[in-house]
Structure formats: structure tokens, C-alpha cells
Write an enzyme that holds these catalytic residues in place. Structure first.
Site, PDB file in Angstrom:
ATOM      1  N   GLU A 191       3.554   1.862   6.608  1.00 47.13           N
ATOM      2  CA  GLU A 191       3.540   3.096   5.836  1.00 47.13           C
ATOM      3  C   GLU A 191       3.769   4.246   6.801  1.00 47.13           C
ATOM      4  O   GLU A 191       3.427   4.139   7.978  1.00 47.13           O
ATOM      5  CB  GLU A 191       2.184   3.305   5.128  1.00 47.13           C
ATOM      6  CG  GLU A 191       2.093   2.653   3.766  1.00 47.13           C
ATOM      7  CD  GLU A 191       1.853   1.154   3.843  1.00 47.13           C
ATOM      8  OE1 GLU A 191       1.251   0.724   4.850  1.00 47.13           O
ATOM      9  OE2 GLU A 191       2.255   0.424   2.925  1.00 47.13           O
ATOM     10  N   CYS A 197       3.390  -8.955  -6.168  1.00 47.15           N
ATOM     11  CA  CYS A 197       3.472  -9.317  -4.740  1.00 47.15           C
ATOM     12  C   CYS A 197       2.131  -9.836  -4.233  1.00 47.15           C
ATOM     13  O   CYS A 197       2.082 -10.733  -3.391  1.00 47.15           O
ATOM     14  CB  CYS A 197       3.915  -8.119  -3.915  1.00 47.15           C
ATOM     15  SG  CYS A 197       2.707  -6.760  -3.904  1.00 47.15           S
ATOM     16  N   CYS A 232      10.189  -2.825  -3.262  1.00 44.31           N
ATOM     17  CA  CYS A 232       9.983  -2.606  -4.702  1.00 44.31           C
ATOM     18  C   CYS A 232       9.956  -1.134  -5.089  1.00 44.31           C
ATOM     19  O   CYS A 232      10.349  -0.782  -6.207  1.00 44.31           O
ATOM     20  CB  CYS A 232       8.660  -3.224  -5.152  1.00 44.31           C
ATOM     21  SG  CYS A 232       8.168  -4.634  -4.192  1.00 44.31           S
ATOM     22  N   TYR A 256       2.922  -5.230  -8.417  1.00 46.06           N
ATOM     23  CA  TYR A 256       1.839  -5.841  -7.669  1.00 46.06           C
ATOM     24  C   TYR A 256       1.694  -7.336  -7.960  1.00 46.06           C
ATOM     25  O   TYR A 256       0.688  -7.964  -7.647  1.00 46.06           O
ATOM     26  CB  TYR A 256       0.548  -5.021  -7.851  1.00 46.06           C
ATOM     27  CG  TYR A 256       0.539  -3.847  -6.882  1.00 46.06           C
ATOM     28  CD1 TYR A 256       1.704  -3.104  -6.699  1.00 46.06           C
ATOM     29  CD2 TYR A 256      -0.557  -3.501  -6.118  1.00 46.06           C
ATOM     30  CE1 TYR A 256       1.764  -2.051  -5.795  1.00 46.06           C
ATOM     31  CE2 TYR A 256      -0.510  -2.447  -5.207  1.00 46.06           C
ATOM     32  CZ  TYR A 256       0.654  -1.735  -5.060  1.00 46.06           C
ATOM     33  OH  TYR A 256       0.710  -0.703  -4.155  1.00 46.06           O
ATOM     34  N   HIS A 312       5.583   0.139 -10.982  1.00 49.70           N
ATOM     35  CA  HIS A 312       5.024  -0.245  -9.684  1.00 49.70           C
ATOM     36  C   HIS A 312       3.726  -1.036  -9.853  1.00 49.70           C
ATOM     37  O   HIS A 312       3.399  -1.894  -9.039  1.00 49.70           O
ATOM     38  CB  HIS A 312       4.836   0.967  -8.777  1.00 49.70           C
ATOM     39  CG  HIS A 312       4.814   0.569  -7.331  1.00 49.70           C
ATOM     40  ND1 HIS A 312       5.751  -0.285  -6.777  1.00 49.70           N
ATOM     41  CD2 HIS A 312       3.949   0.836  -6.327  1.00 49.70           C
ATOM     42  CE1 HIS A 312       5.465  -0.489  -5.506  1.00 49.70           C
ATOM     43  NE2 HIS A 312       4.371   0.164  -5.204  1.00 49.70           N
ATOM     44  N   CYS A 346       3.390  -7.079   2.629  1.00 50.82           N
ATOM     45  CA  CYS A 346       4.183  -6.182   1.778  1.00 50.82           C
ATOM     46  C   CYS A 346       5.621  -6.167   2.281  1.00 50.82           C
ATOM     47  O   CYS A 346       5.864  -5.879   3.444  1.00 50.82           O
ATOM     48  CB  CYS A 346       3.569  -4.782   1.840  1.00 50.82           C
ATOM     49  SG  CYS A 346       4.651  -3.472   1.248  1.00 50.82           S
ATOM     50  N   THR A 384       5.557   3.486   1.859  1.00 46.26           N
ATOM     51  CA  THR A 384       5.803   2.084   2.194  1.00 46.26           C
ATOM     52  C   THR A 384       7.256   1.866   2.608  1.00 46.26           C
ATOM     53  O   THR A 384       8.170   2.247   1.880  1.00 46.26           O
ATOM     54  CB  THR A 384       5.469   1.219   0.971  1.00 46.26           C
ATOM     55  OG1 THR A 384       4.097   1.413   0.651  1.00 46.26           O
ATOM     56  CG2 THR A 384       5.713  -0.251   1.228  1.00 46.26           C
TER      57      THR A 384
HETATM   58 FE1  SF4 Z   1       4.746  -3.686  -1.033  1.00 45.08          FE
HETATM   59 FE2  SF4 Z   1       3.857  -4.974  -3.161  1.00 45.08          FE
HETATM   60 FE3  SF4 Z   1       4.333  -2.310  -3.265  1.00 45.08          FE
HETATM   61 FE4  SF4 Z   1       6.328  -4.120  -3.125  1.00 45.08          FE
HETATM   62  S1  SF4 Z   1       4.851  -3.834  -4.793  1.00 45.08           S
HETATM   63  S2  SF4 Z   1       6.177  -2.233  -1.986  1.00 45.08           S
HETATM   64  S3  SF4 Z   1       5.446  -5.654  -1.771  1.00 45.08           S
HETATM   65  S4  SF4 Z   1       2.780  -3.398  -2.051  1.00 45.08           S
HETATM   66 FE    FE Z   2       2.616  -0.121  -2.868  1.00 46.05          FE
END
Ligand code: SF4
Ligand code: FE
Length: 488
Positions: free
Chosen positions: A258, A299, A105, A297, A293, A101, A192
């Protein structure tokens, strides 16, 4: 000229902050160089690093619709479905580059949601939140900041509304209204990238009603504002990072984090307040942040790419890559991962323009995507562990490999293919362990489950957003229960 920071400048900018960070019961004097926190800083730094690489310029940077200057995409308000698509692609890219992560974002998603909702509040109440927010956005863009978008309150007893909780601080709320601003208390849980952020943007976590209007607040704070304390969350295998750069880390450079963010009577000046007691807009803010959000994801697709690559490598090191069932399992992993990609691309390309001019993803498809994310990474991880074998969790430490007494046994008995160094086999197994059981599993698995809302939150949205009446009507028309226009 606004700044487009590089990784080094970002690191230096964090050193200037005076954050109150606690971990293992002690204050962390220097979070940037702390061996447990550092990998998470490195992951955020990648968002700065790639912005300076010509091959990624188009994805990582864009032009501010406010100032016409070049900015990092993480500070951008989406102006088209192309912007939304690039955001999804950027997420996959960064997950792929870091294997974890990369945290940035949440701030981007918070700012985009606020750009929609502050505008709508102003339209209804004649307030000036949007103007305030736009000034704040210019400040963030000008400085290329990382913002921690903070939504999740500790929530206490889930059966009670915020105002009914025995401890009023279990949801962030206003404790004092002053001429120059407000004073707030409460906390945001599992935040996060909180200690890698310059700013923290606080939003309500659930729909608020009239009785909860003191909890219907949104605002931004410098991350080192007086009264803010960060308490770092533990991750499985986190102390491997203090063992130095050994192969036992799995991922040598990157990680996520986190933290619990505590706000103890923190002052917020009015120009940083973006919602104040307009409880009837909390649902809109929560749902638009959640939709963005859930799209983010993307990501997980990039992290999935790393895990699939690692699994193929270990299969080759084991001499098992030509077995038909292994090939088939790798195909399955790719199928699941690319299916996830379809979801984050689809919700972006079906996005639409909101009255403020901001483009929002298709909310139903974003929820479908995130719901798949609560499942597929677990299935991909299961297949990775299947192919990796039990050695991933029974492997001796790097110190044993280096030991003058037993190193030769580790070397000899953990060899796979004769031309592959045992150390390489150990490294790739440790990476798979990291992604599916270790520090990165926080992001790849548990966060896939609960981040941006637990599965039930998406199911509620799905049941609300699908056009059930339309489906029923067509079904009835086709079988002759109801007469459709096209039927005779
Ligand atoms: Fe982390 Fe993915 Fe959330 Fe971005 S979208 S903060 S990379 S978990
Ligand atoms: Fe997240």
C-alpha cells in the site's frame, strides 16, 4: 489485436514507467527490482501469468463487449451474473496462488463502477462522460493495464466536511479549471498496488454536497504523470525481504503493498475526466465501487485456503493432526472459510443489470460478505496460531539454523516428527507467521477489517438495505395483528 500481456511483459512494461517512489526516506530508483516492492509486483504478475494457462483461461480471460477481442478479466465490464461469478472465483484462485493481496481488483472495480455512474450522469445532465469513459476503457483493454482504483482520501478531521477542513488538500479537489482540462491536488491513502499500476483512477471517497462540489471529481491519470509522488507504507517484518531468500520470509515470492499517493497540482486533460462537480452522483459512485470491492474480498477465501493448508501441514509435522480437537479446529476453519465463499458467490449470482448494461452485484449481500470478512479471517488466524503453537514467534532465524556453531542445536531441538526436516517445520511456521502477523497479515487481517470500508460502513448499508417493513408486516400478519391476504 489487443495485448494479453504475460508476466514478463508486464514486468517490462513497469520498467518503462517513470514513477516517483519513496521508501525509508529515500527515492527508489528501480521499484521493479527493489527487494521490498518486488514480491508485490510478482503477485500482480500472477494475474497475467494465469491468463496464459489453458486451465484458467475461462476464469482469467473473456471477450471485450466493446471490441470482441480477448482480454484479461481484470479489464472487463461485467456483462452477466456469470461474469460476476467468475470474478469471485478468480479472486479466490489468485489469493490461493499467491497467499497475499494481488492488488489488481481495485482498478477493475473502479472501472465497473464508473461504467454505471458515468452513464447515469449523462442521462440526467446530457454530459458525455460515458463516451469518454468507454474510450478510456478501450485504451486500458488494448494495453492490458493495471489500474489503481483510488478512493480513500486522508480525510483529516472526520467531523468536518471536505470544504471545512483547515487544509483543503485533505480531500482530492480541483484547484484550477483550464480550457484543456483541470488541475487537481490532494492525496489518496493506503492505495493497494499503486506502484505496480500503469494507471490511477481517482474517485471521491464520500457523499459530497453542493459546498463540496470542487471535491466531486473522478478522473484517470497515467501513474507516472508529473506531480504524482508515491510514499510506500511499512509492513510488519518488511525488512526480512532485504535479508535475501531466507526461510524467514514465510512467503518466498509474493506480497502486497500500500502507498500514499500524493497529487501535487496534477494536470488532467478533459478526456480523462469522468465526473466534474456532479456532487449528486458521488453517493452512487462510492456505493457501487464499494459493493464491487466488497465482493472482491473473495480473495480472502483463497488466502484462507493457504492458511488452512499450512495449519494442517504444521499439525502433521508436530504429530498432532490426529488429535480430535485439532481435527475439529481444522473443520471450523474450513467452515468459516467456505461460509465466506458463500457470500461472494451469493452476491454475484444475485447481481442485476444496470441501465448502462453493466452487471452490479447484489449490494446487500456484498455488504454481508464483506462484514463477515471483517471477522472470519481473524477467527481462522486465531485457530491457525492455536494449532501452530508458540514456536511460530520464538523460532530462531534461518541464519541460526545455518550457523556452524548453533545450527545443530536448532536442528535438534526444533524437530517435530523424526522424518520431517527441521527446516520444513520452520518454513511452514514462518508462512503462518507471515499470514497472521507478518507482511501478508496486512492483507489477510487489517485489510479484511478496513479495506473496502470498515465494519461500520457495512452495518450502515445493511440497515439501509434490508426490507424491514416487509419483515414487520409478515410478522404482524402471522400473529394476527394485521390481516394478510392468505389468512382468513
Ligand atoms: Fe487485494 Fe483482495 Fe483488495 Fe484484490 S480485493 S486488491 S486481492 S485485498
Ligand atoms: Fe483492498
Amino acid at each position: 489485436m489487443s495485448k494479453l500481456m504475460n508476466a514478463k511483459e508486464y514486468e517490462e512494461s513497469l520498467r518503462k514507467l517513470n514513477l516517483q517512489v519513496y521508501m525509508f526516506g529515500r527515492k527508489v530508483a528501480n521499484p521493479v527490482d527493489d527487494p521490498i516492492i518486488r514480491p508485490s509486483m510478482n503477485a500482480v504478475a500472477m494475474t497475467y501469468e494465469l491468463a496464459h494457462r489453458p486451465e484458467y483461461e475461462d476464469l482469467m480471460t473473456t471477450t471485450s463487449h466493446l471490441t470482441g477481442k480477448k482480454i484479461n478479466r481484470f479489464c472487463h465490464i461485467h456483462q452477466s451474473t456469470t461474469d460476476l461469478l467468475k470474478k469471485s472465483k478468480m479472486g479466490r484462485l489468485l489469493g490461493f496462488k499467491t497467499g497475499c493481496c494481488f492488488q489488481r481488483c481495485v482498478g477493475m472495480d473502479a472501472m465497473n463502477a464508473l461504467s454505471i455512474v458515468t452513464y447515469n450522469i449523462d442521462k440526467k445532465y446530457g454530459t458525455r462522460y460515458y463516451t469518454r469513459f468507454i474510450e478510456y476503457l478501450k485504451y486500458v483493454q488494448e494495453n492490458d493495464f493495471v489500474c489503481d482504483g483510488a478512493m480513500t482520501d486522508p480525510k483529516g478531521d472526520r467531523s468536518l466536511a471536505p470544504h471545512q477542513q483547515k487544509d483543503p488538500d485533505l480531500f482530492v479537489h480541483v484547484v484550477e479549471e483550464r480550457k484543456d482540462g483541470i488541475v487537481v491536488s490532494g492525496a489518496k491513502a493506503h492505495q493497494t498496488g499503486a506502484v505496480n499500476s500503469h494507471e490511477i483512477i481517482i474517485m471521491p471517497t464520500i457523499t459530497m454536497r453542493a459546498e463540496d462540489k470542487d471535491y466531486a471529481v473522478a478522473f484517470a491519470l497515467p501513474s507516472d504523470a508529473p506531480g504524482i509522488t508515491y510514499i510506500m507504507g511499512r509492513q510488519s517484518c518488511d525488512t526480512r525481504k532485504i535479508e535475501g531468500m531466507t526461510i524467514d520470509r514465510g512467503n518466498m515470492h509474493y506480497g502486497g503493498h500500500e502507498a500514499l499517493v500524493v497529487l501535487d497540482k496534477v494536470f488532467v486533460p478533459w478526456d480523462r475526466v469522468f465526473m466534474y462537480k456532479e456532487y449528486d452522483f458521488t453517493t452512487q459512485l462510492v456505493e457501487s465501487f464499494a459493493a464491487y470491492h466488497r465482493q472482491s474480498y473473495a480473495c480472502k477465501v483463497g488466502v484462507g485456503d493457504v492458511l488452512i493448508g499450512a495449519t494442517q501441514v504444521v499439525a502433521e509435522y508436530n504429530g498432532a493432526d490426529r488429535a480430535s480437537h485439532v481435527k475439529d479446529k481444522i473443520v471450523e476453519m474450513n467452515h468459516l472459510n467456505e461460509t465466506l465463499y458463500c457470500g461472494c458467490i451469493a452476491c454475484a449470482s444475485e447481481g442485476h443489470r444496470e441501465p448502462s448494461g453493466t452487471y452490479l452485484v447484489d449490494v446487500l449481500l456484498a455488504n454481508i460478505h464483506k462484514h463477515n470478512v471483517t471477522r472470519f479471517p481473524y477467527q481462522i488466524a486465531r485457530l491457525a496460531q492455536d494449532i501452530a503453537g508458540g514456536l511460530m514467534v520464538t523460532l530462531p532465524s534461518a541464519a541460526d539454523l545455518a550457523s556452524p556453531e548453533v545450527g545443530r542445536w536448532v536442528e535438534k531441538y526444533f524437530k517435530g516428527k523424526s522424518d520431517i526436516p527441521t527446516e520444513h517445520r520452520m518454513r511452514i511456521l514462518r508462512l503462518i507467521e507471515n499470514l497472521t502477523l507478518g507482511t501478508a497479515a496486512v492483507g489477510y487481517l487489517t485489510e479484511s477489517m478496513h479495506g473496502a470500508g470498515s465494519p461500520q460502513a457495512q452495518r450502515i448499508m445493511i440497515s439501509r438495505l434490508v426490507n424491514m417493513e416487509g419483515k414487520k408486516t409478515t410478522a404482524k400478519e402471522l400473529c394476527g395483528i394485521e390481516k394478510g391476504d392468505h389468512l382468513s
